[in-house]
Scaffold this active site. Structure first.
Site, PDB file in Angstrom:
ATOM      1  NE  ARG A 193      -1.781   1.965   3.430  1.00 23.92           N
ATOM      2  CZ  ARG A 193      -1.629   1.932   4.751  1.00 23.92           C
ATOM      3  NH1 ARG A 193      -2.244   1.044   5.472  1.00 23.92           N
ATOM      4  NH2 ARG A 193      -0.838   2.805   5.360  1.00 23.92           N
ATOM      5  CG  HIS A 227      -6.330   2.573   6.113  1.00 27.56           C
ATOM      6  ND1 HIS A 227      -6.469   1.287   5.639  1.00 27.56           N
ATOM      7  CD2 HIS A 227      -7.540   2.906   6.631  1.00 27.56           C
ATOM      8  CE1 HIS A 227      -7.718   0.867   5.873  1.00 27.56           C
ATOM      9  NE2 HIS A 227      -8.371   1.833   6.471  1.00 27.56           N
ATOM     10  CE1 TYR A 242       0.882   2.722   8.831  1.00 23.86           C
ATOM     11  CE2 TYR A 242      -0.362   4.374  10.042  1.00 23.86           C
ATOM     12  CZ  TYR A 242      -0.189   3.612   8.908  1.00 23.86           C
ATOM     13  OH  TYR A 242      -1.043   3.744   7.853  1.00 23.86           O
TER      14      TYR A 242
HETATM   15  C1  LIG Z   1     -15.085  -5.353  11.307  1.00 17.06           C
HETATM   16  C2  LIG Z   1     -14.234  -4.158  11.082  1.00 17.06           C
HETATM   17  N1  LIG Z   1     -13.345  -3.786  12.012  1.00 17.06           N
HETATM   18  C3  LIG Z   1     -12.581  -2.688  11.829  1.00 17.06           C
HETATM   19  C4  LIG Z   1     -12.699  -1.939  10.704  1.00 17.06           C
HETATM   20  C5  LIG Z   1     -11.836  -0.705  10.522  1.00 17.06           C
HETATM   21  N2  LIG Z   1     -10.865  -0.929   9.468  1.00 17.06           N
HETATM   22  C6  LIG Z   1     -11.091  -0.508   8.214  1.00 17.06           C
HETATM   23  S1  LIG Z   1      -9.901  -0.984   7.168  1.00 17.06           S
HETATM   24  C7  LIG Z   1      -9.022  -1.741   8.386  1.00 17.06           C
HETATM   25  C8  LIG Z   1      -7.746  -2.438   8.058  1.00 17.06           C
HETATM   26  C9  LIG Z   1      -7.938  -3.448   6.982  1.00 17.06           C
HETATM   27  O1  LIG Z   1      -6.722  -4.022   6.624  1.00 17.06           O
HETATM   28  P1  LIG Z   1      -6.592  -5.068   5.448  1.00 17.06           P
HETATM   29  O2  LIG Z   1      -7.594  -6.141   5.624  1.00 17.06           O
HETATM   30  O3  LIG Z   1      -5.182  -5.439   5.364  1.00 17.06           O
HETATM   31  O4  LIG Z   1      -7.040  -4.257   4.150  1.00 17.06           O
HETATM   32  P2  LIG Z   1      -6.363  -2.938   3.529  1.00 17.06           P
HETATM   33  O5  LIG Z   1      -7.061  -1.780   4.185  1.00 17.06           O
HETATM   34  O6  LIG Z   1      -4.914  -2.984   3.799  1.00 17.06           O
HETATM   35  O7  LIG Z   1      -6.691  -2.967   2.084  1.00 17.06           O
HETATM   36  C10 LIG Z   1      -9.680  -1.601   9.603  1.00 17.06           C
HETATM   37  C11 LIG Z   1      -9.189  -2.106  10.890  1.00 17.06           C
HETATM   38  C12 LIG Z   1     -13.650  -2.358   9.747  1.00 17.06           C
HETATM   39  N3  LIG Z   1     -13.830  -1.675   8.616  1.00 17.06           N
HETATM   40  N4  LIG Z   1     -14.397  -3.457   9.949  1.00 17.06           N
END
Ligand SMILES: Cc1ncc(C[n+]2csc(CCOP(=O)(O)OP(=O)(O)O)c2C)c(N)n1
Ligand SMILES: [Mg+2]
Lengths: 376, 325
Positions: free
Chosen positions: A271, A275, A284
């Protein structure tokens, strides 16, 4: 406390690669890129797709900065993972995305303005998933992997696997992230898919981060190896190599369509951006890491390859650039022109069959809004 | 005295709780290095270490489920749910385990944990980031539910919730995190955690609310005063148990009450509060208790959330209606 964490060492990373970061084609014993009769044309197409996808992303980021979008989830750096997999799909295949699959959406023919509608807040990503076989963005992490598995179970029950008819046999793709791999829903979807041998491809974009948490927080082993414990194949691919992603995904899709069941594809990528537009990754992670990945840019290596081998000329790149400019302009104008929903639309579509209670609440609110007419 | 935002006050309260009791742990997604997406746990991992400020894998059921085990081992976990809409993967653990263990074990096991949830709307977010799930928890016996509306309460209430021996769902009005600053006197003596508080006295009607609505109610009372109407405002602060004493006293005086919350009106906190007022203050009431709430629809897209959220006008409209009886 954290000694057990697997070190993030480059030498550890083994994956299917068919085009190096320097733009050289390499062989792999199990996977070969199938670019069709006009291979160079296909690769030029991928290049164009990735450039346009990146433009959708950068333009949307800029729109957010100008206050036109509430938020934007950037895909910068993940173009090859999304275009390589998206272009391996057949029309009848079905995609269940997260919230970051703008490149896959583009491959499915979804107008990027529909994505902007969600991030602007004029709707909640209200496209009809059956039009492009592209389900709605899912923000609750991991939930869509079960939906994909269930959809694949439906495909099985409709007899649309293993018939040998290329226009009928169907695969379903569940996109998810490295962070999502920790969710119960994702692990349950693995179980269901394995238990029923469902025609689903679990496509994990391991972009190394889940907001501020590194992949080591989610897994002690390479993610693709998890598949083994669930009883189906897993493969790791260089997620920044569009040719390898295409080849690996195509094989996994075909495996599913033929009735052999699920595969986990781990696209090892990065990425490059934050985010989302509200995130500050400098809190971080180190810029060294970002610099390392810049050298692995998914678009640059294709450009080098095409140029070095005389497969694309100056005019081609200019044309793509011009097209990207036009797309950017269309998104800017289109985004600003997206109409705000009417207040009363809040009450529409809650149910397939509207309830008298909600209808009454709607009427009451309409009367309330009317009471302001002339008052101002 | 220091001037602090709600975000800062909560951060200070958490720090104080961690200093006071080495058994206090913080756990959640991104709470460590990042300090949480709202920075409520900013700097705590740096000062208390990774063993006490735990960046969890991305799994809410995992956070709450392991918190149960940690609590059984004598720790006091403070779990952060990143946004209201993401508490549901943990709902099973909260409702079926956290809430019931004390009862099931006849008191052999306590669940002294806090579940912090930033809640409510008005921040222009995408779906699942603006919800108000309080009634779902207040309806669950075994859980206690509180909500702070301002920095001073935030500072004290988080410490009191952590020190409390029952599981407390702690709802933080995310829209207020960085909105206003207030003078915080760390030497003061706070009111008890499970108490409501009269914020403004008045004689014509009583406005009741909590969390993000309190500010709106105070503004409404101010606006009404300009028109010669005297409204009493009560910050409920605690939703389970409810502290109805001050409410009954107020309604017996004013004869009228309006309850407001962002959550859906149907079966929301307002319904319970209206029922209790009706049962206890029937002969004092000049008008039915009115509710102002979110509509009974999913939370709408951001561009029309201001229509959905109860605002000053809708509160005053309800006041007009109650006065018109
Ligand atoms: C159930 C839930 N918990 C927390 C969140 C908040 N949240 C949004 S994206 C994220 C991280 C996701 O990481 P990853 O699965 O690696 O996907 P990326 O964002 O890197 O594409 C979090 C914790 C959420 N959307 N849904
Ligand atoms: Mg990730």
């Amino acid at each position: 406390m954290t000694e057990y964490l697997v070190p993030r060492a480059e030498g550890d990373v083994q994956y299917v690669q068919l085009l190096t970061p320097e733009g050289y084609r390499v062989e792999h014993p199990d996977y070969a890129f199938d670019g069709g009769e006009d291979e160079a044309g296909t690769i030029r197409g991928f290049y164009r797709d990735m450039v346009l996808t990146r433009r959708i992303d950068t333009e949307s980021t800029a729109l957010q900065r100008h206050g036109e979008l509430g938020i934007w989830a950037q895909l910068l750096g993940q173009e090859a993972a999304q275009i390589g997999s998206g272009r391996a799909l057949r029309p009848q295949d079905y995609v269940f995305p997260t919230y970051r699959e703008h490149g896959v959406a583009y491959c499915r023919g979804l107008d990027p303005l529909r994505l902007l509608g969600l991030f602007r807040g004029v709707d909640q990503g209200a496209w009809d998933p059956h039009v492009n076989n592209f389900a709605n963005y899912t923000i609750v992490i991991g939930a869509q992997t079960l939906h994909a598995t269930g959809y694949a179970m439906g495909v099985q029950r409709d007899g649309a696997v293993g018939t040998g008819d290329a226009d009928r046999d169907t695969a379903v793709v569940a996109y998810f992230g490295d962070g999502a791999s920790s969710q119960g829903d994702v692990n349950e979807s693995f179980i269901f898919a394995a238990s029923y041998n469902a025609p689903v491809v679990f496509f994990c974009q391991n972009n190394q981060w889940a907001i501020s948490e590194p992949i080591e927080r989610q897994s002690r082993i390479p993610l693709y190896q998890r598949a083994r414990g669930f009883g189906f194949p897993g493969v790791r691919v260089d997620g920044n190599d569009v040719l390898a992603v295409h080849a690996v995904t195509q094989a996994a899709l075909q495996y599913a369509r033929e009735g052999n069941g699920p595969t986990l594809v781990e696209a090892y990528t990065y990425r490059m951006g934050a985010h989302t537009t509200t995130d500050d990754p400098t809190r971080y992670r180190l810029t060294d890491e970002v610099e390392y990945w810049k050298l692995r840019d998914p678009i640059a290596r294709v450009k080098v390859y095409l140029t070095r081998n005389g497969l694309a000329d100056h005019d081609f790149f200019e044309d793509v650039e011009r097209e990207a400019e036009e797309l950017g302009a269309r998104l800017r104008d289109g985004c600003r022109a997206l109409p705000d929903p009417s207040p009363l639309s809040i009450f529409d579509q809650v149910y397939a069959e509207q309830t008298p209670e909600l209808e009454a609440q709607r009427d009451e609110f309409a009367a309330y809004l009317d009471s302001f007419e002339g008052a101002h | 005295m220091t001037k602090v935002t709600l975000a800062k006050a909560l951060n200070m309260g958490l720090r104080k709780a961690m200093e006071t009791d080495p058994k206090v742990l913080i756990m959640g997604e991104d709470v460590g290095k990042l300090g949480g997406v709202f920075r409520i746990t900013d700097g705590l991992q740096k000062d208390f270490g990774e063993d006490r400020v735990i960046d969890s894998p991305l799994a809410e059921s995992g956070i709450l489920g392991t918190a149960v085990g940690l609590a059984m081992r004598g720790f006091r976990p403070v779990c952060e749910i990143q946004f209201d809409g993401f508490v549901y993967p943990a709902y099973d653990q909260i409702v079926s385990q956290v809430a019931k263990l004390h009862f099931r074990t006849q008191g052999a096991i306590k669940m002294p944990m806090v579940i912090r949830i930033p809640f409510g709307g008005g921040i222009g977010a995408v779906e699942h980031h603006s919800e108000s799930p309080e009634a779902q928890f207040a309806h669950t016996p075994g859980l206690k539910v509180v909500s702070c509306s301002n920095p001073v309460d935030g500072y004290w209430m988080i410490q009191q919730a952590i020190a409390h021996d029952d599981p407390v769902v702690f709802l933080e009005p995310k829209r207020q995190y960085h909105a206003d600053k207030a003078d915080l006197d760390e030497e003061a003596t706070p009111p008890p955690l499970f108490s409501s508080k009269v914020l403004r006295t008045g004689s014509d009607a009583t406005l009741l609310g909590y969390g993000p609505m309190v500010k709106t109610l105070m503004k409404a009372a101010e606006a009404a005063a300009g028109e010669g109407r005297s409204l009493e405002v009560i910050d409920l602060r605690t939703l389970s148990p409810l502290d109805m004493g001050p409410v009954f006293e107020s309604v017996r005086k004013t004869g009228r009450a309006v309850v407001a919350h962002e959550a859906h009106t149907n079966l929301g906190m307002g319904a319970e509060i209206a029922a209790r007022i009706t049962e206890q203050c029937f002969y004092s009431l000049q008008a039915p208790v009115l509710r102002v709430g979110g509509f009974d629809t999913p939370y709408p897209p951001a561009r029309i959330e201001e229509e959905y959220l109860p605002d000053l006008d809708r509160v005053l409209d309800a006041v007009d209606r109650t006065m018109g009886f």
